[in-house]
Design a protein around this motif. Structure first.
Motif, PDB file in Angstrom:
ATOM      1  N   THR A  43       0.693  -1.590  -0.311  1.00 38.60           N
ATOM      2  CA  THR A  43       0.002  -0.439  -0.376  1.00 38.60           C
ATOM      3  C   THR A  43       0.699   1.436   0.272  1.00 38.60           C
ATOM      4  OG1 THR A  43      -2.353  -1.244   1.172  1.00 38.60           O
ATOM      5  CG2 THR A  43      -1.493   0.992   1.403  1.00 38.60           C
ATOM      6  N   ASP A 158      -6.224  -1.386  -4.904  1.00 35.41           N
ATOM      7  CA  ASP A 158      -5.272  -2.173  -3.819  1.00 35.41           C
ATOM      8  C   ASP A 158      -6.533  -2.629  -2.750  1.00 35.41           C
ATOM      9  OD1 ASP A 158      -4.449  -2.566  -1.054  1.00 35.41           O
ATOM     10  OD2 ASP A 158      -3.543  -0.015  -1.021  1.00 35.41           O
ATOM     11  N   GLU A 159      -6.499  -3.716  -3.006  1.00 32.56           N
ATOM     12  CA  GLU A 159      -7.169  -4.973  -2.962  1.00 32.56           C
ATOM     13  C   GLU A 159      -8.510  -4.463  -2.876  1.00 32.56           C
ATOM     14  OE1 GLU A 159      -5.711  -7.793   0.134  1.00 32.56           O
ATOM     15  OE2 GLU A 159      -4.110  -6.594   0.550  1.00 32.56           O
TER      16      GLU A 159
HETATM   17 MG   LIG Z   1      -2.596  -2.656   2.116  1.00 30.34          MG
END
Ligand SMILES: [Mg+2]
Ligand SMILES: Nc1ncnc2c1ncn2[C@@H]1O[C@H](COP(=O)(O)OP(=O)(O)O)[C@@H](O)[C@H]1O
Length: 351
Positions: A43, A158-159
């Motif tokens: 991240t 992000d995910e």
């Molecule tokens: Mg992360």
């Protein structure tokens, strides 16, 4: 020239390295996945690319130009998060229009761009609903549409599927791949799920302890992992601990196992590991095996059978070995067996 490039890009929080100095090159139009365990810096790297976190060292180039400190809105980058971050008081249409309005899109273009984006994710008929009237998967589609609407040339995710159940996640993986092909944009996708990374990516950037462990195509990472960590994180692996003895052989306890000549020759002194993937292992009569052991578990998986073989103690390696075999063999718990593999399918790892 690369679409995006980092040179020594780094982030520290006090004494913690969230990202050690990192060099990464991303090609225009590729689907690159940052894969790694929680806390490995995925991240942080993504947020610095987006301009939402300021680096403490190094540089970022977009289209060859230094963009290290460029304002987020001027980077041509869109971002999609795990929490969809939709505005609850706005309709689907207004949520998608919001990003465009921020970029001062004329109202004439606006309607067309919103419709296009909603068409792309098959959500046009939901334009007048509010987020709470949608399922998780539909909300994530809207979040994707909001990002696509202004045609960023780089899309960071992000995910994005982390909150969805398995079935929907698998469906959305294919959807996102399709959208990637349709848009032709550069995607950088974060996940901690190795299967997701293998299915979706052109290349995988494997991260561990705030740095890049290995980068390559899914096939390269699976077939040629560079380290024990890479071998263990992607796919199942059998790892024997031992040392290289004479040219072309590996000693694990009392066993001397031949290894591919080119891997055994260039070896420095010291401990190494030998990697053998389960699908490369063949069960044989005990005396024909490179190793011998006793079957401790047989797991029926439908298309194949997974067999755990307990190795004798003191052999200097992992106690169980995983093999796969076809259904015709009918292995039974307690059987003494040999384990063999083609030399070329084993791999010496030095770290
Ligand atoms: Mg992360
Ligand atoms: N704002 C912050 N303040 C302090 N430490 C942080 C902050 N953000 C991230 N970190 C630390 O940096 C490391 C990497 O975090 P992160 O990039 O979020 O990892 P990942 O996304 O791979 O799970 C972790 O050890 C995390 O605790």
């Amino acid at each position: 020239m690369f679409k995006l490039e980092t040179a020594g890009l780094a982030k520290r929080y006090g004494e913690t390295d969230a990202l050690l100095p990192t060099d990464l090159q991303v090609r225009a139009g590729e689907f690159l996945t940052l894969l790694g365990p929680s806390g490995s810096g995925k991240t942080t790297l993504l947020m610095m690319i987006a301009g939402l976190v300021a680096p403490t060292g190094g540089q970022l180039f977009i289209d060859g130009k230094d963009a290290t400190y460029a304002p987020p809105g001027q980077r041509g980058i869109g971002m999609v998060f795990q929490s969809y971050a939709l505005f609850p008081h706005m309709t689907v249409h207004d949520n998608v229009a919001y990003g465009l309005r921020m970029r001062r899109t004329g109202s004439q273009d606006m309607a067309r761009l919103v419709d296009n984006a909603l068409d792309m994710v098959k959500m046009r008929e939901y334009a007048h609903r509010y987020p709470k009237e949608l399922s998780g998967g539909q909300q994530q589609r809207v979040a994707l549409a909001r990002c696509f609407a202004y045609s960023p040339s780089v899309i960071l995710l992000d995910e994005p599927l982390g909150a969805l159940d398995k079935k929907l996640r698998e469906h959305m993986q294919l959807e996102i791949r399709r959208l990637h092909q349709e848009l032709g944009a550069t995607f950088i996708y974060v996940t901690h799920d190795q299967e997701e990374a293998l299915t979706m990516s052109d290349r995988i950037c494997l991260m561990n302890h705030a740095r890049i462990e290995q980068i390559g195509t899914p096939v390269e990472l699976y077939d040629e992992p560079a380290t024990r960590f890479a071998a263990g994180f992607i796919g199942q692996s059998n790892l024997l601990a031992g040392a290289l003895e004479q040219a072309g052989s590996f000693r694990a306890g009392q066993h001397l196992i031949p290894v591919p000549a080119e891997q055994g020759a260039a070896a420095p002194e010291g401990a190494v590991s030998l990697l053998v993937r389960p699908e490369a292992v063949e069960l044989t009569a005990p005396e024909q095996g490179l190793l011998q052991g006793e079957i401790s578990e047989v797991v029926f998986l439908g298309n194949e059978v997974r067999v755990l073989v307990a190795l004798p103690e003191g052999a200097g390696h992992t106690e169980t070995f995983i093999a796969r075999c076809g259904r015709e063999r009918q292995p039974r718990v307690g059987d003494r067996v040999g384990l063999r593999w083609e030399l070329a399918r084993s791999r010496v790892l030095h770290c």
